[in-house]
Design a protein around this motif. Structure first.
Motif, PDB file in Angstrom:
ATOM      1  N   MET A   1      -8.145  -2.962   2.519  1.00 31.97           N
ATOM      2  CA  MET A   1      -7.696  -1.573   2.581  1.00 31.97           C
ATOM      3  C   MET A   1      -7.236  -1.109   1.203  1.00 31.97           C
ATOM      4  O   MET A   1      -7.602  -0.023   0.737  1.00 31.97           O
ATOM      5  CB  MET A   1      -6.533  -1.441   3.577  1.00 31.97           C
ATOM      6  CG  MET A   1      -6.972  -1.439   5.022  1.00 31.97           C
ATOM      7  SD  MET A   1      -5.672  -1.869   6.202  1.00 31.97           S
ATOM      8  CE  MET A   1      -4.613  -0.488   6.088  1.00 31.97           C
TER       9      MET A   1
ATOM     10  N   SER B   1      -6.105 -10.437   4.426  1.00 33.74           N
ATOM     11  CA  SER B   1      -7.372  -9.986   3.857  1.00 33.74           C
ATOM     12  C   SER B   1      -7.676  -8.564   4.303  1.00 33.74           C
ATOM     13  O   SER B   1      -8.221  -7.771   3.535  1.00 33.74           O
ATOM     14  CB  SER B   1      -8.506 -10.942   4.223  1.00 33.74           C
ATOM     15  OG  SER B   1      -8.612 -11.053   5.612  1.00 33.74           O
ATOM     16  N   THR B   2      -7.276  -8.213   5.537  1.00 38.06           N
ATOM     17  CA  THR B   2      -7.511  -6.840   5.989  1.00 38.06           C
ATOM     18  C   THR B   2      -6.771  -5.845   5.098  1.00 38.06           C
ATOM     19  O   THR B   2      -7.349  -4.868   4.622  1.00 38.06           O
ATOM     20  CB  THR B   2      -7.026  -6.671   7.443  1.00 38.06           C
ATOM     21  OG1 THR B   2      -7.579  -7.726   8.219  1.00 38.06           O
ATOM     22  CG2 THR B   2      -7.454  -5.339   8.008  1.00 38.06           C
TER      23      THR B   2
ATOM     24  N   TYR C   1       0.831  -1.195   0.000  1.00 32.40           N
ATOM     25  CA  TYR C   1       0.000   0.000   0.000  1.00 32.40           C
ATOM     26  C   TYR C   1       0.870   1.250   0.000  1.00 32.40           C
ATOM     27  O   TYR C   1       1.842   1.303   0.754  1.00 32.40           O
ATOM     28  CB  TYR C   1      -0.896  -0.029   1.247  1.00 32.40           C
ATOM     29  CG  TYR C   1      -1.649   1.241   1.493  1.00 32.40           C
ATOM     30  CD1 TYR C   1      -2.889   1.423   0.894  1.00 32.40           C
ATOM     31  CD2 TYR C   1      -1.127   2.258   2.284  1.00 32.40           C
ATOM     32  CE1 TYR C   1      -3.589   2.598   1.092  1.00 32.40           C
ATOM     33  CE2 TYR C   1      -1.820   3.425   2.479  1.00 32.40           C
ATOM     34  CZ  TYR C   1      -3.050   3.592   1.887  1.00 32.40           C
ATOM     35  OH  TYR C   1      -3.741   4.750   2.077  1.00 32.40           O
TER      36      TYR C   1
ATOM     37  N   PHE D   1      -5.314   5.127   4.144  1.00 33.85           N
ATOM     38  CA  PHE D   1      -5.080   4.392   5.382  1.00 33.85           C
ATOM     39  C   PHE D   1      -3.691   4.735   5.895  1.00 33.85           C
ATOM     40  O   PHE D   1      -2.899   5.373   5.215  1.00 33.85           O
ATOM     41  CB  PHE D   1      -5.193   2.890   5.147  1.00 33.85           C
ATOM     42  CG  PHE D   1      -6.570   2.469   4.776  1.00 33.85           C
ATOM     43  CD1 PHE D   1      -7.485   2.116   5.748  1.00 33.85           C
ATOM     44  CD2 PHE D   1      -6.963   2.443   3.454  1.00 33.85           C
ATOM     45  CE1 PHE D   1      -8.763   1.748   5.408  1.00 33.85           C
ATOM     46  CE2 PHE D   1      -8.246   2.068   3.101  1.00 33.85           C
ATOM     47  CZ  PHE D   1      -9.146   1.718   4.084  1.00 33.85           C
TER      48      PHE D   1
ATOM     49  N   ILE E   1     -10.248  -0.675  -1.242  1.00 33.72           N
ATOM     50  CA  ILE E   1     -10.993   0.567  -1.020  1.00 33.72           C
ATOM     51  C   ILE E   1     -10.193   1.748  -1.550  1.00 33.72           C
ATOM     52  O   ILE E   1     -10.718   2.629  -2.223  1.00 33.72           O
ATOM     53  CB  ILE E   1     -11.287   0.746   0.494  1.00 33.72           C
ATOM     54  CG1 ILE E   1     -12.271  -0.322   0.953  1.00 33.72           C
ATOM     55  CG2 ILE E   1     -11.844   2.134   0.776  1.00 33.72           C
ATOM     56  CD1 ILE E   1     -12.530  -0.320   2.443  1.00 33.72           C
TER      57      ILE E   1
END
Lengths: 173, 493, 188, 210
Positions: free
Chosen positions: B213, B208-209, B120, B225, B216
């Protein structure tokens, strides 16, 4: 320097292990009762395990003495040069790129967009220090250049298609 | 044919299918790997975009294949001891194939190249290299794969709890504290499966979390995030999930070497203690991937180093040592299955060394994200997990059908061994000369090891192809209705 | 039918305007007390609903999967900060809340007993990670996410989620690691 | 399989209904918070700046229509604010500096509107503007003395102000660009200064090109 030590240490241990595996494979041709083997080698294992534990504690203590992200203690009247570094896709904004030998420098590294890696390479293209450049956070690298020359900054965290072209230069006089 | 035999056969069919999917995925993944080395070695040319797509696919396929093969091994042996759901195994395989297709489409049709670590916010911020659709295909594909594996581990957890009472008992805690005799301890296969169930459930939840994130964020980039949280979750997932493959794969070593040497490989108290240690360490050492983030709490990083060291103990003192002891002067009959099982222990053990070296913060400071890292895990996964996988394949072929092994297979064994040592060695050398990891182009001084690695890699692919051909021969013989003589299963029946 | 009566009573209490207004004035109570109570009311009323139309549920939702999917979607929707905000300012969203959440309760009652242990664990673990994420999200968010609530309330809600996640983790651990007798092991 | 077709239908239906709920609940995945929903909606609706009387830092009183035929870039703030507003106005000043001089005053006017009508009298505003380098002419600070007019404006532009009771307010912040005809053209993130300045300049340039 560190790289060579790491490489040789690894090589020695890897060869050692490979040799043990080879010896056991050769010895597997013989057939003996298992009980005595278990007895003998369980004892040896206790000894060997203890040595490993001591080795681990020793090496941990030794290598944790000077961890690179501890701010060095500067001597009286000596102020570090603080350099702000901002990485972006795909380049570097560095507030200052010329330094003197022996001058303590703190790089405060962050990123505009995605994660990057801030890796400092010396003239021989060997990494001498690095940290991650990440958005919203500022990581610090403390360094004092010992030798004059042109140093290069390369990106050490995959950040997109021009990741390998994110290069900047530092000059140390 | 008795009902039992039918049940066994259908069970084995699923496992065999899963192994075929794995074998083919591994070959495809390796070819992409070799192409990357050739590009880095300056022997062929490719656009950076293509290179990084290959990088993404290589990583994803290899991790996926290793996990799929390892779960097949775990499932096959664990099902001898507890009642597992065949339906869940099937669902997992189907979801895996769907995921593989989605990942491939995302990467090649929509040019997603965010690497398998999808750090991310890279999936969303690609500097216009790929779009929302590509990223979504990839991320949702990974999520689908995660769902399959999560279901599988929930099922194994359920089955272990049903048989042994609790996951703690699956790890033999009642034996450790002396409430139960050593001879009643759960067999190694169950202990390993319990450990993997615990760590992988955790890994998949963090995975999966962070995937959600990312999803989205890709759909609506205004929604952001905390990047440090995302990084922690990503490495908690990646580290544990990759590591767990070897803890599943090792089951085949336990089962095979014990059988081949006709010596027992039981769960002793020391064995159980060390597996419990492995469980906790595997969960806790992921911060060693974040050693270069000085904003992390210092204690986490120091813990990352110290526990990484300690995590070497279980394999060095118990698992590898046990394998050596059981083989030593045993008069074992070497064949492909036992040979590969033994080789895998070598791969695992020597692969751990560079990892331990790199987990020292001072060393990591100059070696993190150099090719040293892939050097370590190509040894650990390539010579470890993959060897376990093919050991299991040869075991199935021989056990089920008595399919003969030829000189070609033996040659392939040595090609594979030296090939992978070559590949990993070239990576380690590159790392020692500061070659950065994941670079589409190399400086001239970095090219030598890459060229060497590519050649060694070609040897490996040839060897693996021979392995897979042997396996496919086994399937074709098997399909002629010649149901084999799985003495183990018969005994069970 | 005792449960149904209780459920209806609970529902009636919840829709009394002063009570509604009061509950909605505090963010934490709004999301972590009013929402679950509405679901609980639905669950209780579910007793009667399931008895009244047993065959419909059997035919259309034999394995409980369709029901649980709706439950997941509706609860996810209500976890958006926006949904909570809008239920205060737009009357039809408020109405939707008082219909959809009890519906979740009814569906949950039907689906939960039909799901296998694996299905239940899967759903449970997903909520566990989702709540954990929500906790972090509300605590860490540097800006005010809800226009109708203060930032401090937002953080309180975040901590509420963290506490719930903690309880869920403890629950999982005790279920998985502390074995009881064989009989209750079967129902994770 | 066939025998539970109803189940399969129900599952598909559940997925479709659920997805629709999430889709419409977030304006097609655009807005998970009301704030983003509001911005999205404002861009769709482009409301007209309502009729209000302003009283500015020089104690001049005039209707908003004074600025007719000019673009107006607006922020909403209050001077007693200690957290967001100083940043908001600082950033506003940066945007001001980034707009080419030829447009300033001619094509575009900057206006900071206080919603703390009681406290922010012209003298207070006059004092406040100095700390941000506002010249009081091309960048004015003003209040709306009539509470009803103010409330109407805030509602139209989706500005949410919750009094905390101790002289402070919780409120949302953004840059609002109103076009020459008095319609809201753009709502921009006040934290992204460069982006906002670019947007404004490109709007101005586009017109000049026509």
């Amino acid at each position: 320097m560190v790289q060579m030590v790491a490489w040789i240490t690894s090589l020695v241990f890897m060869l050692l292990i490979a040799a043990v595996f080879l010896v056991v494979a050769i010895k597997s041709k013989e057939k003996r009762e298992y009980e005595p083997i278990v007895k003998k080698w369980y004892k040896a294992r206790t000894f060997y395990g203890a040595i490993l534990v001591i080795l681990i504690i020793g090496v941990s203590l030794y290598t944790l003495r000077l961890i690179p992200f501890n701010q060095p203690v500067y001597s009286e009247g000596e102020e570090p040069t603080i350099v702000d570094v901002e990485a972006f896709q795909f380049g570097w904004n560095i507030t200052e790129t010329e330094f003197k030998v022996g001058e303590p420098v703190e790089f405060h590294v962050t990123s505009q967009d995605v994660n990057h890696g801030f890796g400092i390479y010396d003239e021989d293209m060997e990494i001498i220090a690095q940290t991650q450049a990440m958005p919203d956070y500022t990581n610090k690298v403390y360094i004092t250049f010992d030798e004059p020359g042109t140093y290069e900054i390369l990106c050490l965290e995959y950040c997109g298609l021009a990741h390998h072209q994110m290069v900047a230069e530092l000059v140390v006089k | 044919m008795s009902e039992m035999m039918v049940r066994l056969k259908s069970r084995n069919n699923l496992i065999v299918t899963q192994m075929v999917v794995t074998g083919l995925t591994v070959i495809v993944g390796m070819i992409f790997g070799i192409i990357m080395l050739l590009v880095q070695g300056g022997m062929i040319e490719a656009m950076p975009a293509t290179f990084y797509q290959f990088l993404t696919i290589h990583g994803t396929f290899m991790i996926g294949a290793a996990a799929l093969a390892a779960t097949a091994i775990m499932w096959y042996f664990l099902s001898h001891y507890v009642e597992l759901s065949k339906k869940i195994l099937k669902i997992n395989l189907v979801l895996f194939i769907i995921a593989a297709v989605m990942v491939t489409v995302g990467t090649f049709s929509f040019e997603y190249a965010g690497a398998w670590t999808f750090l991310y916010p890279l999936p969303a911020l690609s500097a216009s290299a790929w779009g929302t659709i590509g990223a979504l295909f990839y991320l949702i594909g990974m999520l689908v794969m995660g769902v399959g594996f999560l279901l599988l581990f929930i099922d194994s957890g359920r089955a272990i709890i049903k048989k042994y009472g609790s996951l703690g008992k699956g790890l033999g805690w009642d034996v450790i504290i002396g409430k139960k005799a050593e001879k009643d301890a759960p067999p190694p296969a169950v202990v390993a499966s319990t450990m993997v169930t615990i760590v992988n459930t955790t890994a998949l939840l963090s995975g999966s979390t962070v995937l959600i994130m990312n999803i989205i964020n890709v759909i609506n980039p205004a929604f952001t995030f905390n990047p440090l949280l995302a990084k922690n979750l990503t490495y908690a997932f990646g580290h544990i999930f990759a590591n767990a493959t070897i803890y599943m794969g090792v089951i085949v070593v336990y089962e095979l070497l014990a059988r081949y040497t006709k010596r027992p490989w039981n769960s002793s108290r020391v064995f159980l203690v060390f597996w419990t240690m492995s469980t906790f360490f595997t969960l806790l050492v992921y911060p060693h991937h974040l050693l270069m983030d000085s904003v992390m709490p210092r204690w986490m990083l120091i813990m990352g180093q110290v526990l990484s060291y300690a995590n070497g103990l279980p394999v060095l003192v118990v698992t590898a040592y046990g394998a050596l002891m059981i083989v030593y002067k045993s008069g074992i009959k070497w064949d492909m299955a036992s040979g590969l099982a033994y080789l895998s222990m070598l791969g695992w053990t020597i692969g751990v060394i560079p990892a331990i070296v790199d987990s020292a913060i001072v060393v990591n400071h100059v070696m993190h994200n150099t090719k040293w890292v892939p050097g370590h895990f190509h040894m650990y996964m390539g010579l470890g997990v993959i060897a376990m996988t093919f050991s299991f394949m040869y075991f199935l072929a021989k056990n089920d059908n008595g399919l003969k092994e030829t000189m070609v297979d033996k040659t392939a064994f040595f090609m594979y061994m030296f090939g992978l040592i070559g590949v990993s060695g070239s990576f380690l050398t590159s790392g020692a000369i500061s070659t950065p990891r994941r670079f589409a182009t190399h400086l001239p001084e970095w090219m030598g090891p890459a060229q060497f690695g590519a050649v060694a890699g070609i040897l490996v692919v040839i060897a693996i192809t021979i392995f897979v051909i042997h396996f496919i021969r086994y399937i074709s013989v098997r399909n002629k209705g010649n149901i084999g003589s799985d003495y183990y299963d018969k005994k069970l029946a | 039918m005792k449960q149904t009566k209780l459920g209806i009573l609970l529902y009636v209490i919840l829709i009394i305007p002063p009570i509604t207004t009061y509950m909605e004035s505090i963010m934490l109570v709004h999301m972590l007390i009013q929402f679950p109570l509405l679901i609980l009311a639905g669950w209780l009323i579910g007793e009667w609903v399931l008895e009244r139309w047993p065959y419909h549920f059997l035919k259309w939702d034999a394995n409980g999967i369709a029901g649980i999917i709706l439950v997941i979607f509706i609860t996810t929707y209500w976890m958006f900060p926006r949904a909570m905000d809008e239920s205060l300012t737009i009357w039809h969203i408020e109405l939707f809340k008082f219909i959809s959440l009890p519906l979740v309760g009814i569906l949950l009652r039907n689906s939960w007993r039909k799901l296998t242990i694996i299905g239940r664990s899967f759903v449970f673990l997903n909520y566990l990670s989702m709540f954990g994420l929500m906790g972090w999200f509300y605590i860490d968010s540097p800006v005010q996410i809800c226009n109708n609530y203060l930032e401090i309330e937002q953080q309180m809600l975040g901590w509420g989620f963290v506490v719930i996640t903690g309880i869920m983790i403890v629950y999982v651990l005790q279920k998985c690691f502390i074995s009881g007798t064989k009989s209750n092991v079967n129902q994770i | 399989m066939i025998k539970n077709w109803r189940n399969v239908v129900a599952i598909i239906l559940a997925i479709v209904l659920g997805s629709l709920l999430i889709y419409f609940g977030t304006d097609g995945f655009h807005a998970f918070t009301e704030e983003s929903a509001r911005t999205y909606q404002l861009h769709q609706e482009k409301p007209l700046f309502p009729r209000v009387m302003l009283e500015d830092n020089k104690e001049r009183v005039y209707p908003f229509s004074e600025f007719e035929d000019k673009y107006v870039l607006i922020t909403f703030f209050y001077t007693a604010c200690t957290d967001v507003c100083p940043v908001l106005e600082m950033n506003f000043a940066e945007v001001y500096d980034q707009i080419p001089e030829k447009y300033i005053g001619e094509d575009i006017v900057f206006l900071s509107i206080s919603f703390d009508t009681k406290h922010d009298k012209p003298a207070v505003l006059e004092n406040y503007r100095k700390s941000f380098g506002s010249d009081g002419e091309t960048w004015r600070m003003a209040r709306i003395p009539n509470q009803t007019e103010l409330d109407n404006l805030l509602k139209k532009f989706g500005v949410i102000v919750i009094p905390e009771g101790n002289g402070h307010f919780q409120h949302n912040s953004a840059f609002y660009l109103v076009n020459r005809k008095g319609y809201l053209e753009k709502v921009m993130d006040y934290e992204k200064v460069d982006e906002a300045a670019q947007t404004v300049v490109s709007v101005l340039e586009k017109e000049a090109g026509e």
